[in-house]
Structure formats: structure tokens, C-alpha cells
Write an enzyme that holds these catalytic residues in place. Structure first.
Site, PDB file in Angstrom:
ATOM      1  N   TYR A 236       0.847  -1.198   0.000  1.00  0.00           N
ATOM      2  CA  TYR A 236       0.000   0.000   0.000  1.00  0.00           C
ATOM      3  C   TYR A 236       0.883   1.250   0.000  1.00  0.00           C
ATOM      4  CZ  TYR A 236      -3.689   3.317   1.306  1.00  0.00           C
ATOM      5  OH  TYR A 236      -4.573   4.367   1.327  1.00  0.00           O
TER       6      TYR A 236
ATOM      7  N   HIS B  97       6.357  -7.925   0.255  1.00  0.00           N
ATOM      8  CA  HIS B  97       6.594  -7.671   1.685  1.00  0.00           C
ATOM      9  C   HIS B  97       7.955  -8.189   2.149  1.00  0.00           C
ATOM     10  CE1 HIS B  97       2.539  -6.248   2.811  1.00  0.00           C
ATOM     11  NE2 HIS B  97       2.177  -6.919   1.734  1.00  0.00           N
TER      12      HIS B  97
ATOM     13  N   GLU C 204       9.227  -7.815   5.011  1.00  0.00           N
ATOM     14  CA  GLU C 204       9.214  -8.070   6.455  1.00  0.00           C
ATOM     15  C   GLU C 204       8.763  -9.476   6.828  1.00  0.00           C
ATOM     16  OE1 GLU C 204       7.199  -6.243   4.708  1.00  0.00           O
ATOM     17  OE2 GLU C 204       5.182  -6.088   5.530  1.00  0.00           O
TER      18      GLU C 204
ATOM     19  N   SER D  90       4.843  -9.947  39.984  1.00  0.00           N
ATOM     20  CA  SER D  90       4.227 -11.276  40.040  1.00  0.00           C
ATOM     21  C   SER D  90       5.247 -12.396  40.047  1.00  0.00           C
ATOM     22  CB  SER D  90       3.347 -11.453  38.808  1.00  0.00           C
ATOM     23  OG  SER D  90       4.179 -11.420  37.658  1.00  0.00           O
TER      24      SER D  90
ATOM     25  N   GLY E 153       6.674 -13.011  37.252  1.00  0.00           N
ATOM     26  CA  GLY E 153       6.713 -13.256  35.807  1.00  0.00           C
ATOM     27  C   GLY E 153       7.865 -12.461  35.194  1.00  0.00           C
TER      28      GLY E 153
ATOM     29  N   SER F 192       7.393  -8.277  34.950  1.00  0.00           N
ATOM     30  CA  SER F 192       7.481  -7.480  36.174  1.00  0.00           C
ATOM     31  C   SER F 192       8.812  -7.698  36.883  1.00  0.00           C
ATOM     32  CB  SER F 192       6.292  -7.742  37.095  1.00  0.00           C
ATOM     33  OG  SER F 192       6.114  -9.110  37.328  1.00  0.00           O
ATOM     34  N   THR F 193       9.414  -8.876  36.733  1.00  0.00           N
ATOM     35  CA  THR F 193      10.712  -9.110  37.381  1.00  0.00           C
ATOM     36  C   THR F 193      11.780  -8.221  36.741  1.00  0.00           C
ATOM     37  OG1 THR F 193      10.088 -11.379  37.858  1.00  0.00           O
ATOM     38  CG2 THR F 193      12.435 -10.874  37.924  1.00  0.00           C
TER      39      THR F 193
ATOM     40  N   ARG G  49     -12.660 -12.299  35.643  1.00  0.00           N
ATOM     41  CA  ARG G  49     -11.565 -11.405  35.305  1.00  0.00           C
ATOM     42  C   ARG G  49     -11.790 -10.020  35.880  1.00  0.00           C
ATOM     43  NH1 ARG G  49      -8.181 -12.476  31.051  1.00  0.00           N
ATOM     44  NH2 ARG G  49      -8.245 -14.601  30.330  1.00  0.00           N
TER      45      ARG G  49
ATOM     46  N   ASP H  97     -10.981 -51.036  41.607  1.00  0.00           N
ATOM     47  CA  ASP H  97     -12.204 -51.843  41.491  1.00  0.00           C
ATOM     48  C   ASP H  97     -13.471 -51.101  41.905  1.00  0.00           C
ATOM     49  OD1 ASP H  97     -11.061 -54.019  40.359  1.00  0.00           O
ATOM     50  OD2 ASP H  97     -10.677 -55.057  42.259  1.00  0.00           O
TER      51      ASP H  97
ATOM     52  N   LYS I 243      -4.405 -21.566  18.047  1.00  0.00           N
ATOM     53  CA  LYS I 243      -4.994 -20.231  18.188  1.00  0.00           C
ATOM     54  C   LYS I 243      -4.680 -19.464  16.914  1.00  0.00           C
ATOM     55  CE  LYS I 243      -4.538 -15.882  20.729  1.00  0.00           C
ATOM     56  NZ  LYS I 243      -4.057 -15.216  21.941  1.00  0.00           N
TER      57      LYS I 243
HETATM   58  N1  LIG Z   1      -0.065 -11.854  41.831  1.00  0.00           N
HETATM   59  C1  LIG Z   1       0.365 -10.661  41.411  1.00  0.00           C
HETATM   60  N2  LIG Z   1       0.870  -9.789  42.306  1.00  0.00           N
HETATM   61  C2  LIG Z   1       1.309  -8.589  41.903  1.00  0.00           C
HETATM   62  N3  LIG Z   1       1.264  -8.142  40.647  1.00  0.00           N
HETATM   63  C3  LIG Z   1       0.756  -8.960  39.726  1.00  0.00           C
HETATM   64  C4  LIG Z   1       0.293 -10.260  40.049  1.00  0.00           C
HETATM   65  N4  LIG Z   1      -0.124 -10.833  38.909  1.00  0.00           N
HETATM   66  C5  LIG Z   1       0.062  -9.948  37.935  1.00  0.00           C
HETATM   67  N5  LIG Z   1       0.598  -8.810  38.419  1.00  0.00           N
HETATM   68  C6  LIG Z   1       0.908  -7.587  37.675  1.00  0.00           C
HETATM   69  O1  LIG Z   1       0.238  -7.640  36.428  1.00  0.00           O
HETATM   70  C7  LIG Z   1       1.171  -7.413  35.388  1.00  0.00           C
HETATM   71  C8  LIG Z   1       0.726  -8.149  34.154  1.00  0.00           C
HETATM   72  O2  LIG Z   1       0.807  -9.537  34.335  1.00  0.00           O
HETATM   73  P1  LIG Z   1       1.512 -10.416  33.242  1.00  0.00           P
HETATM   74  O3  LIG Z   1       1.288 -11.843  33.622  1.00  0.00           O
HETATM   75  O4  LIG Z   1       1.095  -9.926  31.920  1.00  0.00           O
HETATM   76  O5  LIG Z   1       3.061 -10.024  33.374  1.00  0.00           O
HETATM   77  P2  LIG Z   1       4.192 -10.698  34.240  1.00  0.00           P
HETATM   78  O6  LIG Z   1       3.554 -11.566  35.274  1.00  0.00           O
HETATM   79  O7  LIG Z   1       5.113  -9.653  34.739  1.00  0.00           O
HETATM   80  O8  LIG Z   1       4.988 -11.527  33.183  1.00  0.00           O
HETATM   81  P3  LIG Z   1       4.503 -12.819  32.405  1.00  0.00           P
HETATM   82  O9  LIG Z   1       3.719 -12.294  31.223  1.00  0.00           O
HETATM   83  O10 LIG Z   1       5.764 -13.468  32.000  1.00  0.00           O
HETATM   84  O11 LIG Z   1       3.667 -13.627  33.322  1.00  0.00           O
HETATM   85  C9  LIG Z   1       2.482  -7.870  35.961  1.00  0.00           C
HETATM   86  O12 LIG Z   1       3.564  -7.269  35.269  1.00  0.00           O
HETATM   87  C10 LIG Z   1       2.373  -7.410  37.372  1.00  0.00           C
HETATM   88  O13 LIG Z   1       2.675  -6.024  37.409  1.00  0.00           O
HETATM   89  O1  LIG Z   2      -1.504 -11.049  32.806  1.00  0.00           O
HETATM   90  C1  LIG Z   2      -2.413 -11.548  32.163  1.00  0.00           C
HETATM   91  N1  LIG Z   2      -3.670 -11.253  32.511  1.00  0.00           N
HETATM   92  C2  LIG Z   2      -4.753 -11.794  31.929  1.00  0.00           C
HETATM   93  O2  LIG Z   2      -5.892 -11.485  32.296  1.00  0.00           O
HETATM   94  C3  LIG Z   2      -4.477 -12.698  30.871  1.00  0.00           C
HETATM   95  N2  LIG Z   2      -5.295 -13.441  30.070  1.00  0.00           N
HETATM   96  C4  LIG Z   2      -4.454 -14.127  29.233  1.00  0.00           C
HETATM   97  N3  LIG Z   2      -3.187 -13.849  29.493  1.00  0.00           N
HETATM   98  C5  LIG Z   2      -1.999 -14.353  28.805  1.00  0.00           C
HETATM   99  O3  LIG Z   2      -1.984 -13.764  27.522  1.00  0.00           O
HETATM  100  C6  LIG Z   2      -1.512 -14.705  26.537  1.00  0.00           C
HETATM  101  C7  LIG Z   2      -2.565 -14.901  25.473  1.00  0.00           C
HETATM  102  O4  LIG Z   2      -3.663 -15.534  26.077  1.00  0.00           O
HETATM  103  P1  LIG Z   2      -5.041 -15.867  25.374  1.00  0.00           P
HETATM  104  O5  LIG Z   2      -4.706 -16.552  24.090  1.00  0.00           O
HETATM  105  O6  LIG Z   2      -5.771 -16.775  26.339  1.00  0.00           O
HETATM  106  O7  LIG Z   2      -5.728 -14.556  25.167  1.00  0.00           O
HETATM  107  C8  LIG Z   2      -1.188 -15.979  27.322  1.00  0.00           C
HETATM  108  O8  LIG Z   2       0.188 -15.942  27.639  1.00  0.00           O
HETATM  109  C9  LIG Z   2      -2.036 -15.850  28.566  1.00  0.00           C
HETATM  110  O9  LIG Z   2      -1.516 -16.553  29.686  1.00  0.00           O
HETATM  111  C10 LIG Z   2      -3.169 -12.965  30.501  1.00  0.00           C
HETATM  112  N4  LIG Z   2      -2.148 -12.384  31.137  1.00  0.00           N
HETATM  113  N1  LIG Z   3      -0.843  -5.637   1.312  1.00  0.00           N
HETATM  114  C1  LIG Z   3      -1.186  -4.451   0.883  1.00  0.00           C
HETATM  115  O1  LIG Z   3      -0.652  -3.437   1.308  1.00  0.00           O
HETATM  116  C2  LIG Z   3      -2.336  -4.387  -0.091  1.00  0.00           C
HETATM  117  C3  LIG Z   3      -2.557  -3.011  -0.650  1.00  0.00           C
HETATM  118  C4  LIG Z   3      -3.858  -2.886  -1.426  1.00  0.00           C
HETATM  119  N2  LIG Z   3      -4.948  -3.008  -0.525  1.00  0.00           N
HETATM  120  C5  LIG Z   3      -3.907  -3.970  -2.499  1.00  0.00           C
HETATM  121  O2  LIG Z   3      -4.708  -4.884  -2.400  1.00  0.00           O
HETATM  122  O3  LIG Z   3      -3.184  -3.895  -3.444  1.00  0.00           O
HETATM  123 MG   LIG Z   4       2.279 -13.095  34.830  1.00  0.00          MG
END
Ligand SMILES: Nc1ncnc2c1ncn2[C@@H]1O[C@H](COP(=O)(O)OP(=O)(O)OP(=O)(O)O)[C@@H](O)[C@H]1O
Ligand SMILES: O=c1[nH]c(=O)c2[nH+]cn([C@@H]3O[C@H](COP(=O)(O)O)[C@@H](O)[C@H]3O)c2[nH]1
Ligand SMILES: NC(=O)CC[C@H](N)C(=O)O
Ligand SMILES: [Mg+2]
Length: 542
Positions: free
Chosen positions: A93, A184, A186, A239, A241, A244-245, A312, A479, A534
Site C-alpha cells: 500500500y 513484503h 518483512e 508477580s 513473571g 514485572s521481574t 476477570r 475396582d 490459536k
Molecule cells: N499476583 C500478582 N501480584 C502482583 N502483581 C501482579 C500479580 N499478577 C500480575 N501482576 C501484575 O500484572 C502485570 C501483568 O501480568 P503479566 O502476567 O502480563 O506479566 P508478568 O507476570 O510480569 O509476566 P509474564 O507475562 O511473563 O507472566 C504484571 O507485570 C504485574 O505487574
Molecule cells: O496477565 C495476564 N492477565 C490476563 O488477564 C491474561 N489473560 C491471558 N493472558 C496471557 O496472555 C496470553 C494470550 O492468552 P489468550 O490466548 O488466552 O488470550 C497468554 O500468555 C495468557 O496466559 C493474561 N495475562
Molecule cells: N498488502 C497491501 O498493502 C495491499 C494493498 C492494497 N490493498 C492492495 O490490495 O493492493
Molecule cells: Mg504473569
């Protein structure tokens, strides 16, 4: 220094290629590929006006997109970019946009869509291969995805490559640094696509290949210090994870014990997780982690909730309540001591994909599920209490965060941890969450993951876990007739967590896992492996 001091951002320190997004599915890949070449790149929506940009890019890339340049409402680039004096590359495009600007009759609907592989031949112009194709003389496999095409060569351009179907597969301006590709570069299907991007960014734009995590660390620590000032205090949700670590370690390096890390025990963490995370962060990273035990609050509140979105939302909201209470506790405990002061910042581990999602020209995608994110912006925290957000990872992709973690000396096991969602086991128990069900899922998960580790498969898998389906099945054990729960095992291969495939375990391995789970987890009499990719599935079950 005051907290309002000017922040220095990566695009001010690194030569930056700006990618303007016209809505292609692949735009973020352009940014990724450049960064893999150690060239810093950022992506902004195609509506970004040059006058509003506070920095000067070393080059501009116009991405692909789903529109046709000639249709009503199609997006167009701010013409000011062409006066900026930096090289420009149009992809698909983006190419059509450049041709259309030159003359509206240059672009037409093609008679056949071209989707997939094509054999490209770079042409020598005046005996020279164009700089864009340097080192790529001869045939090259490229990947096309378009329906429109150039009807004629724009004025002052020459053809630098073509395919059987596309006479104008690549064109370049005869005197200005403007280049266009119909295919493309990329996507990995374009062999040598990375070399083309390198020729553009490094060869033509003269961008330095100095974007490394080592440099980023120094720069980010300096940025945090400036932002937080000499007395500012920061609260961080940690967490254990990866995200955050890494963010916590960076913060600790920057401001020492003015950083307060809090882990919330929400009652749906994995086996021994809170203790282990606390131990690891204290011993290995010198981070004093406060564990706020709110398990009863969460488990009581989850009673009776069966809807995934309700779960959630409840968990997200309760996280915020707990953080607010912890912030107040920390402030009160330090009152009248030299450490007294208000907590004025909140650390978050937001990554670049989240940022891209919200800035993309396409706008945020449909809500499939509400990610709990503590970062789901606790407005009362960030506005009410005047807490300012700090997001040190907001320009990074997950693998860059892992790289950054290594730079900071964080152990391999922590850096390579599979993601674990904030709502934890609550979204891995289908339907209502009860302490008994959490316990079954937790035990099964522990068996599955430890067997994966023993088999040396952990680092090959993107994410793995066990979930519980409380609809029961009949079995016979010792059993006796049993009527018990079902465990679902999930393990996926993925690079970006946006798409995934089921991990191809050996049959024998799954049989062994199944046997152990049924034998060792009371209340479970069946084990199933989830083969869904997925899309159409998601990684988590709820
Ligand atoms: N049990 C928890 N206690 C404190 N903070 C949390 C907790 N669970 C999630 N969080 C916060 O939510 C954020 C998003 O969670 P998410 O799982 O996406 O990231 P993560 O835990 O740092 O890394 P990872 O994606 O590898 O699990 C975290 O970075 C952290 O700040
Ligand atoms: O921190 C989080 N809070 C959430 O509410 C949450 N929901 C999904 N996931 C994580 O996101 C990735 C994609 O997950 P889904 O395919 O289930 O959407 C996967 O890595 C999932 O573990 C979450 N992480
Ligand atoms: N991948 C694209 O950028 C497509 C551009 C434009 N929509 C086309 O079909 O030519
Ligand atoms: Mg996490």
C-alpha cells in the site's frame, strides 16, 4: 531534579526508522526485523502529522494496508514527510500511495489478485544494481499480497525489480531517496527480505546498528532517575513473571529501596509460588518483596461466579483494592522516619505489543477477553492518588525483555519462565472457582510442568499448564466406580502469543503425565490433551 524533568526517549538517542502504519497485518514485523538488525524502529499510525513529531527519524517506511489508495476514505500520508530530506520506503500500500501521490491514475485495481510466492529479478540500471538490492543480484523469492497494482511507472522513477506478474515489483526515484516494493520484505517468506530492510536502513538511511539491550539499560536507568527524582517513591506490582521481574530489577538498580515491590497472593497462584518468588527476588535480585496475602478476599469473592469475564473483572478490581491498601501501609509504616514520603509512582510492565495494539491505525481489536491488567489502568490510583505511571518496557518486545533480563544478570530460569496470567488458576478452572478445584488444578499443573522440565522440554514450549474441567466423568479405580473431575493439559508453541500451535509431545510422554495425575491428584479420574491452535482457540481456556 523534579519529577517533571524532560524524559529522554530511545528515539532521541538512537537513529530511528519510523514506520507509518496503514493497517497491514505485518506492520509490527517491520519494526521487529529492524530491531533484530540492531536498528531502533518505532511504529506510529499513518495519520501521524510530521509537525507533531518531536523527533527526526533517520528514514520513513510506509507500510502495507487493506485499503485501495483510490477509494473514498482511504488513508493518505502527510506530504510533509517527503520534504523532510530522509529516505522513504513504501511497501505494498505504501508503494501505491507514493505512486498515487505522483499521479492519481498511476494505481488501478488489478485483474488478478496476487497472493503468495513470486520469483523476483533485480534489474541492473545503467549497469548497476540499485542500492536497495545491493548484494541481492539475481533471482529472489518474494511474498506478495495485493489486488491493486501500478498501471504505469510514476514520473522520474525507474524499475529496479520485476516478477512475471508485476512489472513494477520494485521501483526507485531516479534522483531522490524514495524506494517502493510491491512485495513484503518483512515476512519470512521473502527470502533475503531482512537484507533488503538492512540495505534501506543501514545502507541508505545510514542508521547506526547500535540498538542493544546493554545500551538500553544505561539509558533507561538514567531516564528513571530523572523521572522519579531524588526522593520519589515507587510502588510496583510484581508477580515473579518475566515482565514485572525485569521491570523491578531495573527499578531497583535505578532507585534502590525507594522502590517497593508488592506481590499479591490472590489464592490462585501455582504451588509454592509466592514463597518461591519472594525467596528468588530477595536472594538473587536483592529486591525486598512484600507478599500481601489476600487469598481469602479473592477466594471468598470468587464464590458463585461462573462467567469468565465476571471472574476477570472481579480479580482486576480486587488487585487494585489490595495495591491501594498496601501503598497506604507502606506510607504509614515509614511515617516519622527518614524514609517517610508519599508513594508517587506506579511501575507497570507494559510491553510494546500492548502499545501497538492501542495506537494501531486499525484501532484496538475486538475484546476477546479482558486481560486483568493491573495496568487496566487503575484510574483511582493513577489519577485519584496522583500516582504517575512508569513503564520501562513499553518500547520492547517479549524477547527483548528476556534479553534485557539477561543483561541485568537475572537467572536463566526466571528469564525463560512461561507467562502466567494475573487471574492465575481462576481462569484455568472452568466455571465456578472453589478452593478444592484450585487445589486439583494446582497439583496437576505442578506434575505436568515438573515432568516437562525433567524431559528437557520447558524452553521449547511457549506456555504450558494444566486446567480443570469440573464436569465429571465416570472411571474405575481400585475396582470401585468413581465419578470425578477432568484435567485438561495445554502446551503451545508460539513466538508472540497472538497465534499458537499445540506442542507435539510424544504419545508416551502424555501417557506418563496422565498416569501420574490420575494417581496423585485426588478427585481427578481423566486427563485430556488440548490440540486446539490459536485461532480458533485462545491459549487460556477462559
Ligand atoms: N499476583 C500478582 N501480584 C502482583 N502483581 C501482579 C500479580 N499478577 C500480575 N501482576 C501484575 O500484572 C502485570 C501483568 O501480568 P503479566 O502476567 O502480563 O506479566 P508478568 O507476570 O510480569 O509476566 P509474564 O507475562 O511473563 O507472566 C504484571 O507485570 C504485574 O505487574
Ligand atoms: O496477565 C495476564 N492477565 C490476563 O488477564 C491474561 N489473560 C491471558 N493472558 C496471557 O496472555 C496470553 C494470550 O492468552 P489468550 O490466548 O488466552 O488470550 C497468554 O500468555 C495468557 O496466559 C493474561 N495475562
Ligand atoms: N498488502 C497491501 O498493502 C495491499 C494493498 C492494497 N490493498 C492492495 O490490495 O493492493
Ligand atoms: Mg504473569
Amino acid at each position: 531534579m523534579s519529577a517533571t524533568a524532560q524524559e529522554i526517549e530511545p528515539h532521541q538517542l538512537f537513529d530511528t526508522i519510523l514506520t507509518l502504519d496503514f493497517g497491514s497485518q505485518y506492520t509490527h514485523l517491520i519494526t521487529r526485523r529492524l530491531r533484530e538488525l540492531n536498528v531502533y524502529s518505532e511504529m506510529l499510525p499513518c495519520t501521524q502529522k510530521l509537525a507533531d513529531l518531536t523527533w527526526k527519524p533517520a528514514g520513513v517506511i510506509l507500510s502495507g494496508g487493506p485499503y485501495s489508495v483510490y477509494e473514498d476514505g482511504a488513508p493518505h500520508v502527510d506530504p510533509a514527510y517527503f520534504e523532510l530530506g530522509v529516505p522513504i520506503l513504501g511497501i505494498c500500500y505504501g508503494m501505491q500511495e507514493i505512486a498515487y501521490r505522483s499521479n492519481a491514475t498511476n494505481v488501478i485495481a488489478g485483474t488478478a489478485r496476487e497472493y503468495g510466492h513470486a520469483d523476483l529479478q533485480a534489474k541492473k540500471v545503467d549497469g548497476f544494481v540499485d542500492r536497495l538490492f545491493e548484494g541481492l543480484e539475481g533471482n529472489m523469492k518474494v511474498w506478495m499480497s495485493h489486488g491493486d497494482k501500478l498501471a504505469k511507472l510514476p514520473e522520474d522513477f525507474h524499475v529496479i525489480a520485476s516478477t512475471q506478474n508485476s512489472e513494477y515489483a520494485a521501483i526507485a526515484h531516479q534522483t531522490k531517496d524514495i524506494y517502493c516494493l510491491q512485495f513484503h520484505p518483512e515476512v519470512t517468506h521473502t527470502i533475503n527480505g531482512v537484507q533488503l530492510l538492512k540495505n534501506f536502513a543501514v545502507g541508505i538511511c545510514k542508521a547506526q546498528q547500535n540498538w542493544t539491550m546493554a545500551k538500553f539499560v544505561d539509558q533507561e536507568i538514567a531516564r528513571i532517575r530523572t523521572l522519579v527524582g531524588e526522593t520519589g517513591q515507587v510502588l510496583g506490582a510484581v508477580s515473579g513473571g518475566v515482565d514485572s521481574t525485569v521491570a523491578a530489577k531495573l527499578m531497583k538498580e535505578a532507585i534502590g529501596d525507594r522502590f517497593h515491590a508488592v506481590l499479591v497472593n490472590n489464592g490462585v497462584m501455582r504451588l509454592n509460588e509466592c514463597e518461591q518468588v519472594q525467596k528468588t527476588l530477595t536472594e538473587h535480585l536483592g529486591i525486598n518483596l512484600i507478599v500481601a496475602d489476600a487469598s481469602k478476599l479473592f477466594l471468598d469473592g470468587l464464590k458463585g461466579i461462573t462467567d469468565p469475564e465476571q471472574k476477570r473483572k472481579f480479580i482486576g478490581g480486587t488487585f487494585i483494592d489490595v495495591f491501594e491498601a498496601e501503598a497506604k501501609k507502606i506510607e504509614d509504616a515509614a511515617a516519622n522516619s527518614p524514609k517517610a514520603g508519599k508513594i508517587n509512582f506506579f511501575l507497570q510492565g507494559t510491553l510494546y505489543p500492548d502499545v501497538i495494539e492501542s495506537i494501531s491505525f486499525k484501532g484496538p481489536s475486538a475484546t476477546i477477553k479482558t486481560h486483568h491488567n493491573v495496568g487496566g489502568l487503575p484510574k483511582r490510583m493513577t489519577e485519584g492518588q496522583g500516582l504517575k505511571l512508569i513503564e520501562p518496557l513499553r518500547e520492547l518486545f517479549k524477547d527483548e525483555v528476556r534479553d534485557l533480563g539477561r543483561q541485568l544478570g537475572i537467572a536463566h530460569d526466571l528469564v525463560m519462565r512461561h507467562p502466567f496470567p494475573g487471574p492465575g488458576i481462576a481462569i484455568r478452572v472452568l466455571g465456578e472457582v472453589t478452593p478444592e478445584r484450585v487445589e486439583m488444578a494446582r497439583k496437576a499443573d505442578n506434575i505436568f510442568i515438573s515432568m516437562i522440565r525433567e524431559a528437557g522440554l520447558y524452553d521449547k514450549i511457549g506456555q504450558a499448564f494444566a486446567a480443570l474441567d469440573p464436569s465429571r466423568a465416570v472411571g474405575v479405580m481400585g475396582d470401585k466406580r468413581v465419578y470425578e473431575n477432568i484435567v485438561l493439559l495445554r502446551a503451545v508453541e508460539t513466538t508472540d502469543f497472538m497465534t499458537c500451535n499445540p506442542f507435539p509431545f510424544e504419545h508416551e510422554f502424555l501417557v506418563r503425565v496422565s498416569t501420574r495425575i490420575v494417581n496423585e491428584v485426588q478427585g481427578v479420574c481423566r486427563v485430556a490433551y488440548d490440540y486446539t491452535s490459536k485461532p480458533p482457540g485462545t491459549i487460556e481456556l477462559e
